[in-house]
Scaffold this motif. Structure first.
Motif, mmCIF file in Angstrom:
data_model
loop_
_atom_site.group_PDB
_atom_site.id
_atom_site.type_symbol
_atom_site.label_atom_id
_atom_site.label_comp_id
_atom_site.label_asym_id
_atom_site.label_seq_id
_atom_site.Cartn_x
_atom_site.Cartn_y
_atom_site.Cartn_z
ATOM 1 N N GLN A 91 0.872 -1.165 0.000
ATOM 2 C CA GLN A 91 0.000 0.000 0.000
ATOM 3 C C GLN A 91 0.915 1.222 0.000
ATOM 4 O O GLN A 91 1.997 1.169 0.565
ATOM 5 C CB GLN A 91 -0.811 0.013 1.287
ATOM 6 C CG GLN A 91 -1.789 -1.115 1.376
ATOM 7 C CD GLN A 91 -3.141 -0.628 1.867
ATOM 8 O OE1 GLN A 91 -3.259 0.476 2.383
ATOM 9 N NE2 GLN A 91 -4.150 -1.446 1.693
ATOM 10 N N ILE A 110 1.408 5.713 0.199
ATOM 11 C CA ILE A 110 0.849 6.987 0.630
ATOM 12 C C ILE A 110 0.786 7.904 -0.587
ATOM 13 O O ILE A 110 1.695 7.923 -1.415
ATOM 14 C CB ILE A 110 1.715 7.607 1.746
ATOM 15 C CG1 ILE A 110 1.842 6.621 2.906
ATOM 16 C CG2 ILE A 110 1.109 8.907 2.241
ATOM 17 C CD1 ILE A 110 2.637 7.158 4.095
ATOM 18 N N THR A 142 10.043 1.433 3.974
ATOM 19 C CA THR A 142 10.217 1.973 2.625
ATOM 20 C C THR A 142 9.012 1.657 1.741
ATOM 21 O O THR A 142 8.576 2.494 0.946
ATOM 22 C CB THR A 142 11.478 1.363 1.985
ATOM 23 O OG1 THR A 142 12.540 1.404 2.924
ATOM 24 C CG2 THR A 142 11.854 2.076 0.720
ATOM 25 N N LEU A 164 6.445 7.624 -0.783
ATOM 26 C CA LEU A 164 6.821 8.760 0.067
ATOM 27 C C LEU A 164 8.310 9.082 -0.073
ATOM 28 O O LEU A 164 8.694 10.252 -0.095
ATOM 29 C CB LEU A 164 6.488 8.464 1.532
ATOM 30 C CG LEU A 164 6.961 9.512 2.538
ATOM 31 C CD1 LEU A 164 6.261 10.848 2.318
ATOM 32 C CD2 LEU A 164 6.725 9.052 3.980
ATOM 33 N N PHE A 166 11.975 -4.043 6.681
ATOM 34 C CA PHE A 166 12.414 -5.371 7.120
ATOM 35 C C PHE A 166 12.136 -6.451 6.080
ATOM 36 O O PHE A 166 12.410 -7.613 6.294
ATOM 37 C CB PHE A 166 11.870 -5.736 8.509
ATOM 38 C CG PHE A 166 10.398 -6.009 8.632
ATOM 39 C CD1 PHE A 166 9.534 -5.969 7.543
ATOM 40 C CD2 PHE A 166 9.873 -6.333 9.882
ATOM 41 C CE1 PHE A 166 8.183 -6.224 7.682
ATOM 42 C CE2 PHE A 166 8.516 -6.610 10.034
ATOM 43 C CZ PHE A 166 7.680 -6.545 8.929
HETATM 44 C C1 LIG Z 1 2.522 0.378 3.950
HETATM 45 S S1 LIG Z 1 4.188 0.027 3.614
HETATM 46 C C2 LIG Z 1 4.933 1.611 3.478
HETATM 47 C C3 LIG Z 1 4.565 2.313 2.208
HETATM 48 C C4 LIG Z 1 5.360 3.564 1.948
HETATM 49 N N1 LIG Z 1 5.099 4.568 2.960
HETATM 50 C C5 LIG Z 1 5.043 4.116 0.577
HETATM 51 O O1 LIG Z 1 4.467 5.218 0.494
HETATM 52 O O2 LIG Z 1 5.367 3.493 -0.443
HETATM 53 C C6 LIG Z 1 4.793 -0.582 5.138
HETATM 54 C C7 LIG Z 1 6.175 -1.186 5.034
HETATM 55 O O3 LIG Z 1 6.723 -1.293 6.342
HETATM 56 C C8 LIG Z 1 7.519 -2.450 6.391
HETATM 57 N N2 LIG Z 1 7.679 -2.785 7.816
HETATM 58 C C9 LIG Z 1 6.729 -3.234 8.678
HETATM 59 N N3 LIG Z 1 7.269 -3.437 9.900
HETATM 60 C C10 LIG Z 1 8.563 -3.084 9.821
HETATM 61 C C11 LIG Z 1 9.641 -3.065 10.749
HETATM 62 N N4 LIG Z 1 9.469 -3.454 12.012
HETATM 63 N N5 LIG Z 1 10.864 -2.620 10.333
HETATM 64 C C12 LIG Z 1 11.037 -2.223 9.056
HETATM 65 N N6 LIG Z 1 10.053 -2.223 8.128
HETATM 66 C C13 LIG Z 1 8.831 -2.651 8.507
HETATM 67 C C14 LIG Z 1 6.769 -3.447 5.553
HETATM 68 O O4 LIG Z 1 7.635 -4.437 5.030
HETATM 69 C C15 LIG Z 1 6.174 -2.574 4.439
HETATM 70 O O5 LIG Z 1 6.977 -2.592 3.294
#
Ligand SMILES: C[S@@+](CC[C@H](N)C(=O)[O-])C[C@H]1O[C@@H](n2cnc3c(N)ncnc32)[C@H](O)[C@@H]1O
Lengths: 334, 438
Positions: A92, A94, A119, A124, A143
């Motif tokens: 997903q 932003i 990321t 973003l 991660f």
């Molecule tokens: C919704 S996405 C972020 C989307 C991003 N903001 C964009 O606009 O493209 C959430 C991301 O956070 C990562 N994530 C979740 N928990 C994490 C953690 N504890 N450490 C690092 N990354 C994490 C997931 O793998 C996922 O890729």
């Protein structure tokens, strides 16, 4: 390479945005590509208005018209906003209304150091890089190893790798790394349990203070994050929601019904009981369906250590039914 | 250190949740907060984020205060220990008689007590109902009293977020109701960043839009902003409040739109005869006078730097400082030439935030924008933008044309008491955006 500097002409290796009757497509400008069998073939981009030989874009001016067999379109140099609308989704993402607010709420300007996790698809991240370059830097963590790697490659291809470091790391378990202690002006979290990351944010933010923002779809996440922020001495904690609606503009012709003639006895009889004429308006119509929720933005300031409020009493107020517990509950003052 | 409060800085005073912008122009400058007059002697040299306590001057009735650096702001909820609370409000009858103290008693209490917590504690102990109230209502009561009796303020460094918030809260119509979310989108929609030449026409945001764009262009970068305005002086309040370094501020060239376009299209007159005009008495003669002078001035072969002049004024009715008679040309003369030079190279974005009908302004200014580059127009009601939308759709010289409107809501987040704020700022205008085509 077309994300770095303003360009007038399309070069090989650019990403170009094709605008075609209200639709946007991101095209990787390479004259040739590999087909499924691994053979090098001519790169042809299929559009609803016919095929486009990508080779023909090279050397064309950005903003110019592109002829297709069944119509035409225009090519535009990509911006982070256009990229958010056309990028390949790996998660997903932003979108611009929230992104814009995040940039402003984090007080980001060229030169800022900002940390982001996760990321995700880099939607973003592109906007963060654009805002902080040339002297600033974005540290972005995910991660999910593959996502992190793909993002890094994308930054390279887009010519903006100098301004960003993409790392594979679980930031909730391991923090942002020692090398970033006291280095960041701002931290942004878009992951499921941002409140767990708050203590790490404390380490990462500069001694002179900085800003925090988290994006969470659910209100329960917000509540926990706000408590964590308060317990760690953040101030100006505030939660908001931003939505953008696109209004459709049309010219509308509407009938006019005249009733005034009824006051007098009419010479003409019988009178036709129907609208007598038309009138014109330019109208804005609100869409039948529009984004109703994206996520809550929770923002806060971490003041420098000397200005941080020392926790006095725990902020928990439990809505208990039994009055016998009241005594205990109120005894939390130091 | 850049982190210290300096004389000459614009600073933000935050008392409870109220923020105010202040030009800290001398060490003992005073600020009015509500009915209170506060002497700020002692702020200079302290780091930003410092908290100060209000110390009443001898006569408390006058509500004059000096300040003293404090460790931290003490919250009422931390100072006052509440022993008992009720479970619900079934026994609470608000008949206006729950407070045993009379209004006069309370007045004396206020002047005699030195601490807000003393006042509030006395109020509570003289209340018949307070201890029957639920914990939540007690908390709410304390928060309300805290707002009233708060004795501390904090000094913050102004930035775009804070300035936009203050200006929107204070007088939204002075900035055409341009709310922070919409402002944030103006910056991104036209891709403002450290590079490029950006064109702004602004006739009513008190410099807020210029401040937003210049802050995203940044310090020690190459980006430039041509800031066109219709008056004799640009509105600069927000721009100045940002405390931009001179180098950055110098890359925002503010020009009168008529003079700049005249300069661009007609060049400057080489007629060497000295300006003839007698001092006109009329107040609104200035723009006429300006025109006259401009056309009778010679073109300087080299752009000389002559930047010091007095422009702290925030409204555009101020008279143009009379140009010195001899060789010294006024700053705006050089600004017009600089703007015209930037325009020759074409612009990378166009932003319009105006009070006038945007149509003509857009049609004129769009010719300076390079093909493929974005534009955005802000207007506080939709109709003029709808008209312009129809016109642009017919001409088909722009792509991705969109009329958008924003909605923003803030939340109260408290344990078990989370809900949207009871009032929301519902007006924030409209944006018409798109990309210029060849
Ligand atoms: C919704 S996405 C972020 C989307 C991003 N903001 C964009 O606009 O493209 C959430 C991301 O956070 C990562 N994530 C979740 N928990 C994490 C953690 N504890 N450490 C690092 N990354 C994490 C997931 O793998 C996922 O890729």
């Amino acid at each position: 390479m077309s994300f770095r500097n303003y360009k007038d002409k399309i070069e090989e290796g650019d990403t170009a945005i094709l605008y075609l009757s209200n639709n946007l497509y991101a095209i990787d400008v390479r004259p040739e590509m590999k087909n499924k069998k691994g053979e090098i073939v001519e790169n042809v981009y299929q559009t609803p208005f016919g095929a486009l030989k990508v080779r023909t874009l090279i050397g064309a001016n950005y903003g110019s018209r592109v002829e297709l067999s069944k119509g035409w379109g225009h090519v535009i140099q990509p911006t982070p906003e256009l990229w958010s609308l056309t990028l390949p989704h790996r998660t997903q993402i932003i979108y611009t209304p929230d992104i814009s607010m995040i940039l402003l709420q984090l007080d980001l300007v060229p030169g800022s150091i900002v940390i982001e996790a996760g990321t995700g698809s880099g939607s973003l991240t592109h906007a963060l890089i654009r805002r902080v370059r040339p002297h600033g830097h974005v540290y972005t963590f995910d991660f999910h190893e593959h996502r992190s790697k793909v993002a890094q490659e994308e930054f390279q291809e887009h010519g903006i790798a100098d301004f960003v470091t993409a790392k594979h790391r679980d930031v909730l378990a391991d923090g942002f790394g020692e090398e970033l202690n006291g280095k960041a002006d701002a931290v942004f979290l878009d992951l499921p349990s941002p409140w767990i990351g708050v203590p790490h944010v404390l380490n990462a933010i500069k001694n002179q203070g900085g800003r925090f923002c988290s994006f969470s779809p659910c209100i329960e996440q917000v509540q926990r994050t706000c408590l964590a922020l308060q317990d760690h001495g953040f101030q100006e904690i505030s939660t908001m929601e931003v939505l953008q609606t696109e209004i459709k503009i049309t010219r509308r012709t509407i009938p006019v019904r005249d009733l005034s003639f009824l006051k007098q006895k009419s010479s003409v009889s019988p009178v036709e009981e129907k609208p007598s004429s038309d009138t014109n308006y330019v109208v804005g119509t609100w869409p039948q369906s529009t984004p109703g929720h994206t996520g809550y933005l929770t923002v806060a300031t971490l003041p420098p250590p000397y200005a941080r409020s020392k926790p006095k009493k725990t902020t928990k107020v439990e809505n208990d039914e039994k009055s016998t517990e009241n005594g205990d509950k109120m005894a939390v003052d130091e | 250190m850049a982190n210290e409060i300096k004389i000459g800085d614009y600073i933000v005073i935050q008392k409870h949740n109220y923020k105010k912008l202040h030009k800290f122009n001398k060490s003992d400058s005073t600020i009015n907060l509500g009915k209170d007059t506060i002497n700020l002697e002692g702020l200079a040299g302290c780091p930003y984020f410092s908290v100060f306590k209000l110390i009443p001057k001898s006569n408390k009735k006058k509500r004059e205060f000096t300040v003293e650096l404090a460790e931290e702001a003490v919250k009422l909820t931390d100072e006052i220990d509440i022993k008992v609370s009720g479970n619900d409000n079934r026994n609470i009858l608000d008949d206006g008689r729950s407070q045993k103290l009379s209004a006069a008693d309370i007045e004396t209490l206020k002047t005699d007590s030195n601490k807000a917590s003393d006042i509030v504690e006395t109020l509570i102990s003289n209340s018949n109902t307070f201890h029957n109230k639920t914990e939540f209502s007690q908390d709410k009561y304390l928060r309300k009293k805290e707002k009233k009796y708060f004795e501390y303020f904090q000094v913050l460094k102004p930035n775009l977020r804070i300035i936009s918030e203050i200006m929107y809260k204070l007088e939204p119509n002075k900035i055409q109701n341009l709310r922070i979310d919409t402002l944030s989108q103006i910056i991104t929609m036209v891709n403002i960043h450290c590079e490029g030449n950006h064109l702004l026409y602004d006739s009513g945001s008190n410099g807020l839009v210029a401040a937003a764009l210049l802050s995203a262009i940044g310090e020690n970068t190459t980006g430039k902003l041509v800031h066109m305005h219709p008056g004799n002086m640009s509105q600069k309040q927000a721009l100045l409040a940002m405390n931009f370094p001179e180098e950055q501020l110098a890359r925002c060239v503010s020009v009168n739109v008529y003079s700049a376009l005249r300069q661009f299209y007609q060049g400057c007159d080489t007629n060497n005869s000295a300006p003839q005009e007698e001092k006109t008495e009329g107040t609104e003669e200035t723009s006429m006078k300006r025109k006259h002078e401009e056309t009778s001035e010679e073109c300087p072969s080299k752009k000389s730097k002559q930047d010091n002049e007095n422009e702290p004024s925030e409204n555009d009715n101020t008279n143009v400082p009379d140009p010195p008679r001899e060789n010294k040309k006024p700053k705006w003369h050089f600004d017009n030439i600089a703007a015209s030079e930037i325009l020759q190279n074409k612009m990378d974005s166009l932003v319009i935030a105006c009070k006038e009908d945007p149509q003509n302004i857009f049609n004129e200014l769009v010719s300076f924008v390079k093909p493929g580059r974005p534009f955005v127009i802000y207007y506080n009601v939709a109709e003029p933008l709808q008209q312009l939308y129809m016109q642009l759709k017919m001409q088909s010289n722009v792509a991705a044309l969109k009329l958008t409107c924003n909605w923003m809501r803030n939340y109260q987040v408290l344990p078990d008491r989370t809900h949207p704020e009871v009032t929301m700022n519902a007006s924030s205008g409209f944006l018409l955006s798109g990309y210029v085509l060849k």
